[in-house]
Design an enzyme around this catalytic site. Structure first.
Site, mmCIF file in Angstrom:
data_model
loop_
_atom_site.group_PDB
_atom_site.id
_atom_site.type_symbol
_atom_site.label_atom_id
_atom_site.label_comp_id
_atom_site.label_asym_id
_atom_site.label_seq_id
_atom_site.Cartn_x
_atom_site.Cartn_y
_atom_site.Cartn_z
ATOM 1 N N ASP A 102 0.621 -1.144 0.013
ATOM 2 C CA ASP A 102 0.079 0.112 0.018
ATOM 3 C C ASP A 102 0.925 1.124 -0.121
ATOM 4 O OD1 ASP A 102 0.786 -0.562 2.608
ATOM 5 O OD2 ASP A 102 -0.953 -1.009 3.453
ATOM 6 N N ASN B 99 -7.296 -3.301 14.661
ATOM 7 C CA ASN B 99 -8.889 -3.587 14.213
ATOM 8 C C ASN B 99 -8.938 -4.879 13.361
ATOM 9 O OD1 ASN B 99 -7.794 -2.480 11.999
ATOM 10 N ND2 ASN B 99 -9.047 -1.087 11.436
ATOM 11 N N HIS C 59 -7.218 -5.193 10.452
ATOM 12 C CA HIS C 59 -7.017 -4.836 9.181
ATOM 13 C C HIS C 59 -5.716 -5.706 8.481
ATOM 14 C CE1 HIS C 59 -4.758 -0.855 9.681
ATOM 15 N NE2 HIS C 59 -3.789 -1.823 9.732
ATOM 16 N N GLU D 18 -9.567 -2.386 5.775
ATOM 17 C CA GLU D 18 -10.400 -2.040 7.137
ATOM 18 C C GLU D 18 -11.645 -2.772 7.242
ATOM 19 O OE1 GLU D 18 -8.381 -0.184 8.851
ATOM 20 O OE2 GLU D 18 -7.689 1.463 8.016
HETATM 21 P P1 PGA Z 1 2.360 -1.745 12.569
HETATM 22 O O1 PGA Z 1 1.250 -1.657 11.695
HETATM 23 O O2 PGA Z 1 3.382 -2.733 12.189
HETATM 24 O O3 PGA Z 1 2.859 -0.248 12.454
HETATM 25 O O4 PGA Z 1 1.934 -2.174 13.895
HETATM 26 C C1 PGA Z 1 0.678 -2.898 11.031
HETATM 27 C C2 PGA Z 1 -0.538 -2.463 10.320
HETATM 28 O O5 PGA Z 1 -1.324 -1.768 10.721
HETATM 29 O O6 PGA Z 1 -0.803 -3.611 9.327
#
Ligand code: PGA
Length: 241
Positions: free
Chosen positions: A67, A136, A138, A143
């Site tokens: 992304d 959450n 995702h 999301e």
């Molecule tokens: P993070 O993000 O590695 O910064 O915890 C993971 C994500 O949001 O997929």
């Protein structure tokens, strides 16, 4: 699903880097799906270390990132292009034209989604997709929602995601509201998936993803449908399993 819980973050990072390095040694032309965020930083550091030690080469590897934020040019300090350069690309022999990310600054975002999707299709399938998870549930920027989109698309970020990512920006208001992301279909088409999670904040999402019902309320739960997922957790992220 193949679940490993490690006593320390260092052991987890070592195991994950070992898996990725092993794949690249086995198949020097491997196609890797890469993730950003805090989770993979230690893994990339070890891949750089192993490259410098002459144990691994990315000369013939192709990479696709999951992304990118909409509206951030590639050279913006908080863009995922910059993140990848700082943590991996600038330090290994991966050719710059083999490292692919969606262009969040594209004038025509729909055309950019189609371009990225077609590129993955042409050069893929992805041999190993590295994935973090949001608290959450995702994956990439898919999301929780009543419906999920299979292919590369523009998404509105959840407020919780914008808050969680504010640490990478000078002002929390600067976190973009939209992103380009691979869809859940793009992710599930990878031949194998390495899901990595660290810390207490991820424990409930990991429990729902691995042990809960398969639901679009927890996009990571769709990984239960994939035949080759390796899940690497530290003790805190795995404590509710
Ligand atoms: P993070 O993000 O590695 O910064 O915890 C993971 C994500 O949001 O997929």
């Amino acid at each position: 699903m193949n679940i490993h819980i490690y006593e320390s973050e260092e052991l987890l990072d070592e195991a994950a880097a070992g898996l990725i390095g092993g794949l690249v040694r086995l198949n020097p032309r491997a196609v890797l799906g890469l993730a950003t965020g805090s989770t993979p930083v230690g893994i990339y550091r070890r891949l750089v270390r192993d490259y410098r030690a002459g144990l691994i080469s990315f000369r013939d590897v192709t990479t696709f990132n999951l992304d990118e934020y909409v509206g951030l040019p590639a050279d913006h300090p908080a863009s995922y292009h910059t993140f990848m350069r700082e943590h991996l690309f600038d330090h290994v022999d991966l050719p710059s034209d083999a490292a692919h990310l969606p262009n969040g600054a594209a004038a025509d975002l729909d055309a950019e989604c189609r371009r990225y999707e077609a590129l993955i299709e042409a050069k893929g399938p992805i041999d190993l997709q590295i994935l973090g998870i949001g608290s959450n549930g995702h994956i990439a920027f898919n999301e929780p929602a009543p419906e999920l989109v299979p292919g590369v698309h523009v998404v509105e970020l959840a407020e919780s995601t914008r808050r969680a990512n504010a640490r990478f920006f000078d002002d929390p208001q600067d976190v973009p509201k939209h992103a380009l992301t691979m869809g859940v279909g793009s992710i599930l088409q990878a031949r194998a998936i390495l899901l990595v999670a660290k810390g207490k904040d991820k424990a409930e999402a990991i429990r729902r993803a691995l042990k809960g019902p398969i639901t679009t309320d927890c996009p990571a739960s769709l990984l239960q449908l994939h035949p080759r997922v390796v899940c690497m957790l530290d003790q805190e992220a795995g404590e509710l399993l």
